[in-house]
Write an enzyme that holds these catalytic residues in place. Structure first.
Site, PDB file in Angstrom:
ATOM      1  N   CYS A  98       0.659  -1.217  -0.055  1.00 11.84           N
ATOM      2  CA  CYS A  98       0.029   0.009  -0.028  1.00 11.84           C
ATOM      3  C   CYS A  98       0.934   1.198   0.257  1.00 11.84           C
ATOM      4  O   CYS A  98       0.482   2.499  -0.364  1.00 11.84           O
ATOM      5  CB  CYS A  98      -1.026   0.061   1.244  1.00 11.84           C
ATOM      6  SG  CYS A  98      -1.795  -1.526   1.275  1.00 11.84           S
TER       7      CYS A  98
ATOM      8  N   HIS B  25      -3.756   6.743   3.255  1.00 13.00           N
ATOM      9  CA  HIS B  25      -4.128   5.302   2.725  1.00 13.00           C
ATOM     10  C   HIS B  25      -5.649   5.027   3.097  1.00 13.00           C
ATOM     11  O   HIS B  25      -6.032   5.351   4.309  1.00 13.00           O
ATOM     12  CB  HIS B  25      -3.300   4.323   3.084  1.00 13.00           C
ATOM     13  CG  HIS B  25      -3.501   3.154   2.613  1.00 13.00           C
ATOM     14  ND1 HIS B  25      -3.971   2.694   1.239  1.00 13.00           N
ATOM     15  CD2 HIS B  25      -3.565   1.750   3.374  1.00 13.00           C
ATOM     16  CE1 HIS B  25      -4.136   1.362   0.909  1.00 13.00           C
ATOM     17  NE2 HIS B  25      -3.979   0.777   2.391  1.00 13.00           N
TER      18      HIS B  25
ATOM     19  N   ASN C 281     -10.151  -0.776   0.200  1.00 20.59           N
ATOM     20  CA  ASN C 281      -8.668  -0.627  -0.141  1.00 20.59           C
ATOM     21  C   ASN C 281      -8.053  -1.262  -1.227  1.00 20.59           C
ATOM     22  O   ASN C 281      -8.242  -2.495  -1.727  1.00 20.59           O
ATOM     23  CB  ASN C 281      -8.043  -1.644   1.208  1.00 20.59           C
ATOM     24  CG  ASN C 281      -6.654  -1.389   1.387  1.00 20.59           C
ATOM     25  OD1 ASN C 281      -5.911  -0.999   0.483  1.00 20.59           O
ATOM     26  ND2 ASN C 281      -6.028  -1.904   2.643  1.00 20.59           N
TER      27      ASN C 281
HETATM   28  N1  COA Z   1     -18.487  -9.484   8.911  1.00 19.92           N
HETATM   29  C1  COA Z   1     -19.011  -9.772  10.279  1.00 19.92           C
HETATM   30  N2  COA Z   1     -17.994 -10.093  11.313  1.00 19.92           N
HETATM   31  C2  COA Z   1     -16.977 -10.052  11.252  1.00 19.92           C
HETATM   32  C3  COA Z   1     -16.203  -9.940   9.705  1.00 19.92           C
HETATM   33  C4  COA Z   1     -17.173  -9.608   8.753  1.00 19.92           C
HETATM   34  N3  COA Z   1     -16.862  -9.220   7.689  1.00 19.92           N
HETATM   35  N4  COA Z   1     -15.051 -10.046   9.689  1.00 19.92           N
HETATM   36  C5  COA Z   1     -14.608 -10.341  10.968  1.00 19.92           C
HETATM   37  N5  COA Z   1     -15.600 -10.414  11.880  1.00 19.92           N
HETATM   38  C6  COA Z   1     -15.858 -10.763  13.335  1.00 19.92           C
HETATM   39  C7  COA Z   1     -14.757 -11.603  13.743  1.00 19.92           C
HETATM   40  O1  COA Z   1     -14.741 -12.866  13.746  1.00 19.92           O
HETATM   41  C8  COA Z   1     -14.958 -11.373  15.335  1.00 19.92           C
HETATM   42  O2  COA Z   1     -15.675 -12.397  15.727  1.00 19.92           O
HETATM   43  P1  COA Z   1     -15.640 -12.809  17.387  1.00 19.92           P
HETATM   44  O3  COA Z   1     -15.474 -11.598  18.215  1.00 19.92           O
HETATM   45  O4  COA Z   1     -16.628 -13.547  17.426  1.00 19.92           O
HETATM   46  O5  COA Z   1     -14.365 -13.571  17.093  1.00 19.92           O
HETATM   47  C9  COA Z   1     -15.353  -9.963  15.240  1.00 19.92           C
HETATM   48  O6  COA Z   1     -15.675  -9.546  14.223  1.00 19.92           O
HETATM   49  C10 COA Z   1     -14.268  -8.760  15.508  1.00 19.92           C
HETATM   50  O7  COA Z   1     -12.966  -9.077  14.815  1.00 19.92           O
HETATM   51  P2  COA Z   1     -11.928  -8.347  14.727  1.00 19.92           P
HETATM   52  O8  COA Z   1     -10.697  -8.638  13.875  1.00 19.92           O
HETATM   53  O9  COA Z   1     -11.494  -7.816  16.485  1.00 19.92           O
HETATM   54  O10 COA Z   1     -12.536  -6.754  14.537  1.00 19.92           O
HETATM   55  P3  COA Z   1     -11.896  -5.431  14.084  1.00 19.92           P
HETATM   56  O11 COA Z   1     -12.767  -4.475  14.840  1.00 19.92           O
HETATM   57  O12 COA Z   1     -10.384  -5.435  14.172  1.00 19.92           O
HETATM   58  O13 COA Z   1     -12.190  -5.106  12.673  1.00 19.92           O
HETATM   59  C11 COA Z   1     -10.800  -5.340  10.522  1.00 19.92           C
HETATM   60  C12 COA Z   1     -11.570  -6.218  11.613  1.00 19.92           C
HETATM   61  C13 COA Z   1     -10.112  -6.191   9.562  1.00 19.92           C
HETATM   62  C14 COA Z   1     -11.780  -4.392   9.921  1.00 19.92           C
HETATM   63  C15 COA Z   1      -9.689  -4.245  11.161  1.00 19.92           C
HETATM   64  O14 COA Z   1      -9.264  -5.232  12.215  1.00 19.92           O
HETATM   65  C16 COA Z   1      -8.885  -3.601  10.197  1.00 19.92           C
HETATM   66  O15 COA Z   1      -9.275  -2.823   9.434  1.00 19.92           O
HETATM   67  N6  COA Z   1      -7.426  -3.957  10.246  1.00 19.92           N
HETATM   68  C17 COA Z   1      -6.361  -3.473   9.367  1.00 19.92           C
HETATM   69  C18 COA Z   1      -6.744  -3.645   8.122  1.00 19.92           C
HETATM   70  C19 COA Z   1      -5.704  -2.996   7.118  1.00 19.92           C
HETATM   71  O16 COA Z   1      -5.437  -2.018   7.325  1.00 19.92           O
HETATM   72  N7  COA Z   1      -5.152  -3.869   6.431  1.00 19.92           N
HETATM   73  C20 COA Z   1      -4.296  -3.320   5.366  1.00 19.92           C
HETATM   74  C21 COA Z   1      -3.125  -2.587   5.748  1.00 19.92           C
HETATM   75  S1  COA Z   1      -2.985  -1.941   4.202  1.00 19.92           S
END
Ligand code: COA
Length: 329
Positions: free
Chosen positions: A112, A252, A282
């Site tokens: 990214c 980003h 993204n």
């Molecule tokens: N729909 C519904 N539930 C979802 C889901 C979806 N698409 N994806 C994950 N979940 C669930 C998980 O299974 C978890 O359930 P549990 O509590 O029963 O285990 C719950 O939601 C919370 O998951 P978590 O990973 O803690 O959520 P989060 O608030 O951290 O959000 C992301 C997840 C991926 C959106 C977030 O972590 C993120 O944006 N991370 C960085 C992404 C990024 O920048 N990536 C690229 C860098 S360039």
């Protein structure tokens, strides 16, 4: 002596994948995706297109915007983690599709952060006048490395491309400075396990979904906010700039909560932050490039404005730059 952006362009495939579409594919909901990420829809390229095709379309628009002839381009730098094939470089494929020959072309793999890394390389090559005009492209078909059975990643990603023409200029405005960083020890938080020399493609890698992007989302989230804030702080300090001096922050577009966290920690009001994540998700390296092009075309950037771009991605890598915009509206 300086380097400046004289034209920008972007290309987004027509096909839209909405949150409602994803609800039918994995156990998720529009409400979860919007509140946790800010994304409403993303673009998906057609089966007969690849990253070079997206890059070519963005490049043509940047060339037009710059008012130059394609023949004036002396180098093509393509930032991509979804190259058309392992080799030749996507930059060389784009060169051929643009009908150009006998110029320097290469890809960079900074995920990214690739567009900002590419702009900095172009600045280094053009600053002293060795090269006059360089085409920087970020082109990504993230849908080709997305596991549409994994709800934790498939809701985040989309396809798109951006391009900029970086030119040698006689004035010190333009791309003023860049800060580039990385930390390879976090490589296992965001990666594609197979398809390289370590784990070549096999029936097993395919059946185990090892050619798709894997991510430790919450760990990446925390590092992203800190790394982007620190990249902005470094470039501000180095250039004696304060948050209030900035006309627009272009971060980003990975997650609206990451963007808000960075803006908050830097004391930049959200009105001064460019956000288009709701439309595209993204797009890896293409995200900040598309955002820059849309900001210019939407009249959010004018001649004399100080713009800060910041990004973060696999590697892990991060990057920021400062641009004193010196192109006429
Ligand atoms: N729909 C519904 N539930 C979802 C889901 C979806 N698409 N994806 C994950 N979940 C669930 C998980 O299974 C978890 O359930 P549990 O509590 O029963 O285990 C719950 O939601 C919370 O998951 P978590 O990973 O803690 O959520 P989060 O608030 O951290 O959000 C992301 C997840 C991926 C959106 C977030 O972590 C993120 O944006 N991370 C960085 C992404 C990024 O920048 N990536 C690229 C860098 S360039």
């Amino acid at each position: 002596m300086g380097s400046t952006i004289i034209g920008t362009g972007s290309y987004l495939p027509e096909k839209i994948l909405t949150n409602a579409d994803l609800e039918k594919m994995v156990d998720t909901s529009d409400e979860w995706i919007v509140t946790r990420t800010g994304i409403k829809e993303r673009r998906i390229c057609s089966e007969n297109m690849s990253s070079s095709d997206l890059g070519v379309e963005a490049a043509k628009k940047a060339i037009l915007d710059a008012g130059i002839s394609a023949d004036e381009i002396e180098m093509i730098i393509c930032a991509t983690i979804t190259s058309d094939m392992p080799f030749p470089s996507t930059a060389c494929i784009i060169q051929s599709k643009l009908g150009l020959d006998n110029i320097a072309c290469f890809d960079i793999s900074s995920a990214c952060s690739g567009f900002i890394y590419g702009l900095e390389l172009a600045r280094s090559f053009t600053n002293n006048g060795c090269y006059r005009k360089i085409l920087v492209i970020a082109a990504e078909c993230m849908s080709r490395v997305t596991d549409y059975t994994d709800r934790s990643t498939c809701v985040l990603l989309g396809d798109g491309a951006a391009a900029a023409i970086v030119s040698h200029s006689g004035d010190t405005d333009g791309i003023i400075d860049s800060y580039l960083g990385s930390s390879g020890k976090y490589g296992n938080l965001l990666y594609i396990p197979a398809g390289g020399s370590k784990l070549p493609a096999s029936h097993e890698t395919v059946s185990n979904h090892l050619h798709f992007m894997k991510m430790e989302g919450s760990a990446v989230f925390k590092i992203a906010v800190n790394a982007m804030s620190s990249a902005i702080k470094k470039i501000f300090e180095r250039n004696n700039i304060h948050a209030e001096d900035i006309s627009l922050l272009i971060p980003h577009q990975a997650n609206i909560r990451i963007i808000q966290g960075v803006a908050r920690s830097m004391g930049v009001p959200m009105e001064k932050v460019f956000v288009n994540i709701e439309k595209y998700g993204n797009m890896s390296a293409a995200s900040v490039g598309v955002a820059l092009d849309e900001a210019v075309k939407a009249g959010r950037i004018h001649k004399g404005d100080l713009v800060c771009m910041v990004s973060f991605g696999a590697g892990l890598t991060w990057a920021s730059n400062l641009i004193r915009w010196n192109k006429d509206d």
